[in-house]
Design a protein around this motif. Structure first.
Motif, PDB file in Angstrom:
ATOM      1  N   GLN A 200       4.176 -14.903   6.529  1.00 52.42           N
ATOM      2  CA  GLN A 200       2.880 -15.662   5.935  1.00 52.42           C
ATOM      3  C   GLN A 200       2.974 -17.020   5.887  1.00 52.42           C
ATOM      4  OE1 GLN A 200       1.612 -13.268   2.489  1.00 52.42           O
ATOM      5  NE2 GLN A 200       0.487 -12.137   3.832  1.00 52.42           N
ATOM      6  N   VAL A 201       4.316 -17.596   5.697  1.00 56.08           N
ATOM      7  CA  VAL A 201       4.412 -19.034   5.373  1.00 56.08           C
ATOM      8  C   VAL A 201       5.574 -19.487   6.621  1.00 56.08           C
ATOM      9  CG1 VAL A 201       4.850 -21.151   4.027  1.00 56.08           C
ATOM     10  CG2 VAL A 201       4.115 -18.631   3.070  1.00 56.08           C
ATOM     11  N   PRO A 202       5.300 -19.759   7.811  1.00 55.91           N
ATOM     12  CA  PRO A 202       5.926 -20.357   8.941  1.00 55.91           C
ATOM     13  C   PRO A 202       6.949 -21.227   8.433  1.00 55.91           C
ATOM     14  CG  PRO A 202       3.933 -19.732   9.749  1.00 55.91           C
ATOM     15  CD  PRO A 202       3.642 -19.683   8.232  1.00 55.91           C
ATOM     16  N   LYS A 203       6.112 -22.365   8.022  1.00 54.42           N
ATOM     17  CA  LYS A 203       7.136 -23.441   7.579  1.00 54.42           C
ATOM     18  C   LYS A 203       7.937 -23.496   6.404  1.00 54.42           C
ATOM     19  CE  LYS A 203       3.489 -26.749   9.604  1.00 54.42           C
ATOM     20  NZ  LYS A 203       2.478 -27.719   9.477  1.00 54.42           N
ATOM     21  N   LEU A 204       9.215 -23.667   6.791  1.00 49.48           N
ATOM     22  CA  LEU A 204      10.238 -23.616   5.782  1.00 49.48           C
ATOM     23  C   LEU A 204       9.895 -24.453   4.589  1.00 49.48           C
ATOM     24  CD1 LEU A 204      13.010 -22.651   4.661  1.00 49.48           C
ATOM     25  CD2 LEU A 204      13.951 -24.386   5.964  1.00 49.48           C
ATOM     26  N   ARG A 205       9.621 -25.820   4.490  1.00 46.71           N
ATOM     27  CA  ARG A 205       9.261 -26.609   3.606  1.00 46.71           C
ATOM     28  C   ARG A 205       8.345 -26.282   2.501  1.00 46.71           C
ATOM     29  NH1 ARG A 205       5.082 -29.991   4.726  1.00 46.71           N
ATOM     30  NH2 ARG A 205       4.328 -29.902   6.724  1.00 46.71           N
ATOM     31  N   LYS A 206       7.383 -25.245   2.965  1.00 53.03           N
ATOM     32  CA  LYS A 206       6.165 -24.740   2.082  1.00 53.03           C
ATOM     33  C   LYS A 206       6.582 -23.429   1.362  1.00 53.03           C
ATOM     34  CE  LYS A 206       2.310 -27.027   4.510  1.00 53.03           C
ATOM     35  NZ  LYS A 206       1.146 -26.949   5.177  1.00 53.03           N
ATOM     36  N   ARG A 207       7.825 -22.799   1.860  1.00 53.81           N
ATOM     37  CA  ARG A 207       8.143 -21.601   1.321  1.00 53.81           C
ATOM     38  C   ARG A 207       8.624 -21.821  -0.349  1.00 53.81           C
ATOM     39  NH1 ARG A 207      11.689 -19.500   6.435  1.00 53.81           N
ATOM     40  NH2 ARG A 207       9.935 -19.135   7.756  1.00 53.81           N
ATOM     41  N   ARG A 208       8.390 -20.892  -1.106  1.00 49.07           N
ATOM     42  CA  ARG A 208       8.973 -20.730  -2.415  1.00 49.07           C
ATOM     43  C   ARG A 208      10.001 -19.605  -2.664  1.00 49.07           C
ATOM     44  NH1 ARG A 208       3.134 -21.799  -5.542  1.00 49.07           N
ATOM     45  NH2 ARG A 208       2.479 -23.706  -4.522  1.00 49.07           N
ATOM     46  N   PRO A 209      10.650 -19.634  -3.956  1.00 49.51           N
ATOM     47  CA  PRO A 209      11.228 -18.919  -4.338  1.00 49.51           C
ATOM     48  C   PRO A 209      10.668 -17.175  -4.475  1.00 49.51           C
ATOM     49  CG  PRO A 209      11.583 -20.439  -5.682  1.00 49.51           C
ATOM     50  CD  PRO A 209      10.698 -21.035  -4.826  1.00 49.51           C
ATOM     51  N   VAL A 210      11.402 -16.102  -3.934  1.00 50.28           N
ATOM     52  CA  VAL A 210      10.713 -15.022  -4.404  1.00 50.28           C
ATOM     53  C   VAL A 210      11.460 -14.237  -5.525  1.00 50.28           C
ATOM     54  CG1 VAL A 210      10.098 -14.614  -2.101  1.00 50.28           C
ATOM     55  CG2 VAL A 210      12.226 -13.485  -2.712  1.00 50.28           C
TER      56      VAL A 210
ATOM     57  N   SER B 157      -3.816  -4.284  -4.979  1.00 49.67           N
ATOM     58  CA  SER B 157      -5.097  -4.842  -4.803  1.00 49.67           C
ATOM     59  C   SER B 157      -5.324  -5.326  -3.560  1.00 49.67           C
ATOM     60  CB  SER B 157      -5.215  -5.662  -6.340  1.00 49.67           C
ATOM     61  OG  SER B 157      -4.502  -6.570  -6.457  1.00 49.67           O
ATOM     62  N   ILE B 158      -4.735  -5.194  -2.499  1.00 47.75           N
ATOM     63  CA  ILE B 158      -4.973  -5.532  -1.167  1.00 47.75           C
ATOM     64  C   ILE B 158      -4.948  -4.485  -0.221  1.00 47.75           C
ATOM     65  CG2 ILE B 158      -4.102  -7.875  -1.567  1.00 47.75           C
ATOM     66  CD1 ILE B 158      -1.294  -6.906  -0.286  1.00 47.75           C
ATOM     67  N   ARG B 159      -5.566  -4.506   0.982  1.00 45.95           N
ATOM     68  CA  ARG B 159      -5.789  -3.612   1.952  1.00 45.95           C
ATOM     69  C   ARG B 159      -4.685  -3.027   2.506  1.00 45.95           C
ATOM     70  NH1 ARG B 159      -9.355   0.048   2.070  1.00 45.95           N
ATOM     71  NH2 ARG B 159     -10.718  -1.435   1.304  1.00 45.95           N
ATOM     72  N   ILE B 160      -3.700  -4.100   3.147  1.00 46.99           N
ATOM     73  CA  ILE B 160      -2.609  -3.695   3.897  1.00 46.99           C
ATOM     74  C   ILE B 160      -1.441  -3.299   2.885  1.00 46.99           C
ATOM     75  CG2 ILE B 160      -1.038  -4.523   5.782  1.00 46.99           C
ATOM     76  CD1 ILE B 160      -3.325  -6.299   6.711  1.00 46.99           C
ATOM     77  N   PRO B 161      -0.758  -2.343   3.183  1.00 45.95           N
ATOM     78  CA  PRO B 161       0.614  -2.030   2.174  1.00 45.95           C
ATOM     79  C   PRO B 161       1.933  -2.580   2.797  1.00 45.95           C
ATOM     80  CG  PRO B 161       0.154  -0.203   3.866  1.00 45.95           C
ATOM     81  CD  PRO B 161      -1.022  -1.261   3.879  1.00 45.95           C
TER      82      PRO B 161
ATOM     83  N   LEU C  41       2.030 -13.034  -2.243  1.00 46.98           N
ATOM     84  CA  LEU C  41       1.366 -12.426  -1.142  1.00 46.98           C
ATOM     85  C   LEU C  41       0.116 -13.315  -0.737  1.00 46.98           C
ATOM     86  CD1 LEU C  41       1.828  -8.750  -1.757  1.00 46.98           C
ATOM     87  CD2 LEU C  41       2.979 -10.062  -0.304  1.00 46.98           C
ATOM     88  N   LYS C  42      -0.215 -13.391   0.275  1.00 47.37           N
ATOM     89  CA  LYS C  42      -1.458 -14.240   0.535  1.00 47.37           C
ATOM     90  C   LYS C  42      -2.495 -13.524   0.727  1.00 47.37           C
ATOM     91  CE  LYS C  42       1.230 -18.128   0.331  1.00 47.37           C
ATOM     92  NZ  LYS C  42       0.853 -18.747  -0.616  1.00 47.37           N
ATOM     93  N   ASP C  43      -2.494 -12.170   0.862  1.00 43.22           N
ATOM     94  CA  ASP C  43      -3.659 -11.419   1.430  1.00 43.22           C
ATOM     95  C   ASP C  43      -4.985 -11.652   0.216  1.00 43.22           C
ATOM     96  OD1 ASP C  43      -2.307  -9.197   3.321  1.00 43.22           O
ATOM     97  OD2 ASP C  43      -0.851 -10.332   1.998  1.00 43.22           O
TER      98      ASP C  43
END
Length: 429
Positions: free
Chosen positions: A239-249, A398-402, A187-189
């Motif tokens: 949070q990651v619009p560009k496909l090439r920058k995405r990673r496995p979850v 440990s981030i604000r938004i659930p 998560l990028k938050d």
């Protein structure tokens, strides 16, 4: 205690090397009764049971190569809960104990540093404490396998480092390396402040959830894991619009090894399987369940799990690890943990299953909750426990938004399961 000092078990050795205010290595179980908690009775109950858990009546000491555990002769305490859950257990507070007993209104909580043991160990301790508390109140309550008879002798096997014993036993027969997916999505938050931890509870009818899992011809654990992975997959798209920058979850799911390898250890004896989804494909929910189900069938097979134990044992027994002074281990280990630990999973979901206690015990207890402590990389994790006719799913973040919780519970509702939500802090669902 059987000895004045005790080595950390194989799984526990990493925890004092990585713990901090952000990575507290603390988790908790809570039980809510139908009557307000009486502090003096709770403290007496704690003092009455501690002799039955001598391996927890310890404090952490610093050696030249490793930390170790030493008998703690200081008095025990119980505390009214006023701060965020799963905070770091500072060795200079709490009289040096590695667990804390908390109470508030009708709820008793036990928070364990993972150095002591895993979920099975902590829950057994809590249930024994509650059993003694109810007994001191004058109630007649029975005992089952989820608690200890405080008048019974301590079995030597409860001290056992089952990880090391199994690693040594199968060292020559299970040498295959385990596949690890690295550099997964997180998560990028932005993190909230230290010593803050926000909690969301989802309460679900157990029969509804069981029926839903059966409709997909799978288990509740696979179903909930699939929903969690789908939630992470959707969040990464946002949070990651560009496909090439995405990673496995990937999701870390603990597996209790005690029944698999006939262990009575009251220390750590769990392993982890980490099902994952690749980022370059759009999955239907049915496809995600199939991926997760197939992954579980392969990876919880006993030979596969034993190979994982052997791999962990081999790492700990290498000459480099053994002879490296503790002061250098503390510097190096957090980087290693990030690389081969937290950077291999996007979140954690731990399912204890349905907790069945004696009827004369259950009549005094309303509910249970299970909460995993914070991790600054994954930022969110979920604990699941069933009791009576309900399943309690607790997310800590440990981030604000659930973000995860919103998608997770929304999916269950869309699948026809009613969810009652309780939020404590942060933005509401």
């Amino acid at each position: 205690m059987k000895h004045e000092w005790m080595r950390l078990d194989n799984a526990a050795k990493i925890y004092p090397l990585i713990e901090s205010d952000h990575i507290t290595t603390v988790f908790r179980f809570s039980t809510t009764l139908y009557e307000p908690i009486k502090k003096d009775i709770l403290l007496k109950a704690l003092n009455n049971i501690i002799h039955r858990f001598p391996y927890y009546k310890v404090t952490l000491r610093t050696g030249f190569f490793w930390y170790y555990l030493e008998e703690n002769k200081k008095p025990l305490e119980v505390h009214e809960e006023t701060e965020a859950p799963c905070r770091r257990i500072n060795r200079f507070d709490n009289n040096g104990y590695l667990f804390r007993v908390l109470y508030r209104d009708r709820t008793i909580s036990v928070e364990f540093n993972h150095i002591l043991g895993d979920g099975t160990a902590c829950l057994t301790f809590l249930n024994t404490l509650v059993h003694q508390y109810l007994t001191l109140l004058g109630h007649q309550v029975s005992i089952n396998e989820w608690m200890k008879d405080i008048n019974s002798p301590v079995d030597d096997s409860e001290y056992e480092d089952s990880h090391s014993l199994a690693g040594k036993k199968y060292y020559k027969t299970h040498k295959q390396k385990q596949k690890i997916i690295k550099h997964v999505f997180h998560l990028k938050d932005r993190l909230i402040k230290q010593n803050q931890f926000l909690v969301t509870y989802g309460i679900i009818d157990a029969q509804e959830l069981s029926t839903l899992a059966k409709n997909y011809n799978t288990s509740i654990t696979v179903l909930l894991t699939s929903i969690y992975l789908e939630s992470l997959f959707k969040i990464q798209k946002e949070q990651v619009p560009k496909l090439r920058k995405r990673r496995p979850v990937a999701l870390q799911v603990p597996v209790n090894m005690r029944k698999r390898l006939e262990s009575k250890s009251m220390r750590n004896f769990s392993l982890y399987v980490i099902p994952y989804l690749y980022p370059d494909k759009d999955y239907t929910f049915e496809e995600i369940i199939k991926v997760v189900d197939d992954f579980f069938k392969e990876n919880v097979e006993i030979d596969h799990l034993i190979a994982q134990i052997v791999q962990n044992y081999k790492t700990e027994r290498t000459i480099f690890v053994r002879v490296l002074p503790l002061i250098l281990k503390k510097i190096i280990t957090p980087f290693i943990y990030k690389e081969i630990g937290a950077d291999t999973f996007s979140g954690t979901l731990s399912n204890i299953g349905m907790l069945k206690l004696p009827e004369d015990f259950e009549q005094y207890v309303e509910r249970y909750n299970f909460l995993l402590g914070p991790c600054p990389l994954t930022k969110c994790s979920g604990g699941v426990i069933g009791f009576k006719n309900k399943v309690y799913i607790t997310f800590g973040r440990s981030i604000r938004i659930p973000r995860v919780e919103q998608l997770f519970f929304q999916k269950l509702v869309n699948l026809g399961v009613k969810v009652h939500i309780e939020s404590h802090g942060g933005d509401n669902l």
